[in-house]
Scaffold this motif. Structure first.
Motif, short mmCIF file in Angstrom:
data_model
loop_
_atom_site.label_atom_id
_atom_site.label_comp_id
_atom_site.label_asym_id
_atom_site.label_seq_id
_atom_site.Cartn_x
_atom_site.Cartn_y
_atom_site.Cartn_z
N GLN A 138 -20.25 3.00 -1.97
CA GLN A 138 -21.73 3.03 -1.93
C GLN A 138 -22.23 3.29 -0.53
N PHE A 139 -21.40 2.92 0.46
CA PHE A 139 -21.82 3.05 1.86
C PHE A 139 -20.98 4.08 2.62
N ASP A 140 -20.26 4.90 1.85
CA ASP A 140 -19.42 5.94 2.44
C ASP A 140 -18.33 5.36 3.36
N VAL A 141 -17.88 4.16 3.03
CA VAL A 141 -16.75 3.55 3.75
C VAL A 141 -15.48 3.90 2.98
N THR A 142 -14.44 4.34 3.69
CA THR A 142 -13.21 4.75 3.02
C THR A 142 -12.26 3.56 2.85
N VAL A 143 -11.40 3.66 1.83
CA VAL A 143 -10.53 2.53 1.47
C VAL A 143 -9.06 2.95 1.37
N GLU A 144 -8.21 2.15 2.00
CA GLU A 144 -6.75 2.33 1.91
C GLU A 144 -6.20 1.27 0.96
N GLY A 145 -5.40 1.71 -0.01
CA GLY A 145 -4.72 0.76 -0.89
C GLY A 145 -3.24 0.77 -0.57
N GLU A 146 -2.49 -0.13 -1.18
CA GLU A 146 -1.04 -0.17 -0.91
C GLU A 146 -0.26 -0.42 -2.19
N LEU A 147 0.84 0.32 -2.31
CA LEU A 147 1.78 0.15 -3.43
C LEU A 147 3.18 0.04 -2.86
N GLY A 148 3.91 -0.97 -3.28
CA GLY A 148 5.25 -1.18 -2.74
C GLY A 148 5.19 -2.27 -1.68
N VAL A 149 6.31 -2.93 -1.44
CA VAL A 149 6.32 -4.06 -0.49
C VAL A 149 7.25 -3.74 0.67
N LEU A 150 6.71 -3.90 1.89
CA LEU A 150 7.52 -3.66 3.09
C LEU A 150 8.52 -4.80 3.28
N ALA A 151 9.63 -4.50 3.92
CA ALA A 151 10.62 -5.54 4.20
C ALA A 151 10.12 -6.45 5.31
N GLY A 152 10.72 -7.61 5.42
CA GLY A 152 10.45 -8.48 6.55
C GLY A 152 9.20 -9.32 6.38
#
Ligand code: 13P
Ligand code: G3H
Ligand code: ZN
Ligand code: ZN
Length: 333
Positions: A138-152
């Motif tokens: 709605q405010f033209d803010v971009t979004v990063e999602g995540e799939l998969g789990v990093l080690a550690g």
């Protein structure tokens, strides 16, 4: 509601589109204090590189979220004062863990947020990410999602436990959530101990540990499913051994610290990876410089005399990453 555009910040949309097609990646550097921020802005301004300023939950707790936000917003003016006429600076929430945290950042002038639902069951990750996207867009803010789990650090199970991103899930995830970029797990991890010595081989000549390669087959499979979609790599510090050495020679102790070889990051940047997250390398540069000054000049007690050299070292590191690893120099002329 603070409009990030009025502050001169930009979202990631255009810069990612250009980076994906141009075969380079945008640096995403974390900051927690003034010296890191100054060094990032100076490096980006002098190389004319687009840059993503990342604020983590830990940074908000350490430095106060409001103060950090004003610092980053002020950095646009600082960049201009350095002769960068049209700075391309993104203010991004790193590893947002709830809708409320993302909303708070969006409402207060962030131009980009990450919602990290990667630890949730798949359907919950989809629902949470979509909720953040619906609000942010709605405010033209971009979004990063995540799939998969990093080690550690991320997996909370053990240092070598991880789950690579499943390429079979990415189309469904991106389509249903509407996210603008996707962080994936292909063998990187957070911090300065990305692999155990047992996972590495040893270079016969130098005696240095050689880490196993990243899972480029997974990245290729993701790219096949999502052609030209912006991919993000977390945990991409390379843990420069010269810093580890200086730290260890000046009272520190970082046995077997190891990162991702820059060769591999170069290769990823040339593919669809268009955001590369680097935090630990800056911490190492800063710590090495501070330890060296304090060891060599025991009578020194003016913080500017050790934080100044630390800032210079970080600036050098950021420029090196921009020019020699990510290839983003000159992309924000
Ligand atoms: O991914 C990161 C921030 O989100 C930083 O990773 P490093 O610990 O490898 O610098
Ligand atoms: O994601 C990890 C980043 O390096 C931020 O680390 P932090 O949570 O200690 O600030
Ligand atoms: Zn995560
Ligand atoms: Zn991360």
């Amino acid at each position: 509601m603070v409009d990030y555009k009025k502050l001169g910040l930009v979202n990631t949309k255009e810069m990612f589109a250009k980076a994906v097609h141009g075969g380079y990646a945008i640096p995403a550097f974390n900051f927690n204090n003034m010296e890191q921020l100054q060094a990032i802005i100076k490096a980006a301004a002098e190389t004319k590189s687009p840059v993503i300023l990342q604020v983590s939950k830990g940074a908000r707790n350490y430095a106060n979220g409001t103060l950090l936000r004003y610092m980053a917003q002020g950095a646009v003016e600082y960049a201009k004062s350095l002769g960068w006429e049209h700075p391309q600076i993104v203010l991004h929430l790193d590893h947002g863990d709830t809708f409320e945290t993302c909303k708070d950042c969006i409402d207060n002038g962030f131009s980009s947020v990450m919602i990290d639902g990667s630890h949730l069951p798949y359907e919950e990750n989809v629902a949470l990410t979509k909720k953040v996207v619906d609000y942010a867009h709605q405010f033209d803010v971009t979004v990063e999602g995540e799939l998969g789990v990093l080690a550690g650090v991320e997996d909370e199970v053990s240092s070598d436990h991880h789950t690579y991103t499943d390429p079979a899930e990415v189309i469904d995830f991106v389509t249903r959530t509407g996210c603008d970029s996707l962080a994936i797990s292909i063998g990187t991890s957070h911090g300065a101990y990305k692999f155990t010595p047992a996972q590495c081989t040893r270079d016969e000549k130098t005696g240095l540990l050689v880490p196993p390669p990243l899972a480029f087959d997974v990245l290729e499979a993701v790219e096949e499913k999502l052609p030209d979609f912006p991919i993000v790599l977390h945990g991409s510090s390379s843990v420069p051994q010269e810093y580890v050495k200086i730290i260890d020679e000046n009272g520190g102790k970082l046995p077997d610290a190891i990162g991702i070889p820059e060769e591999q990051l170069r290769k990823a940047a040339a593919m669809d990876v268009c955001k590369i997250n680097i935090d630990s390398d800056s911490r190492l540069a800063m710590t090495a410089a501070v330890r060296k000054v304090l060891a060599e000049k025991p009578a020194e007690f003016d913080p500017r005399k050790y934080l100044g050299p630390a800032r210079d070292e970080m600036e050098k590191l950021y420029k090196h990453k921009i020019i020699n690893v990510l290839g983003s120099d000159g992309k924000a002329e």
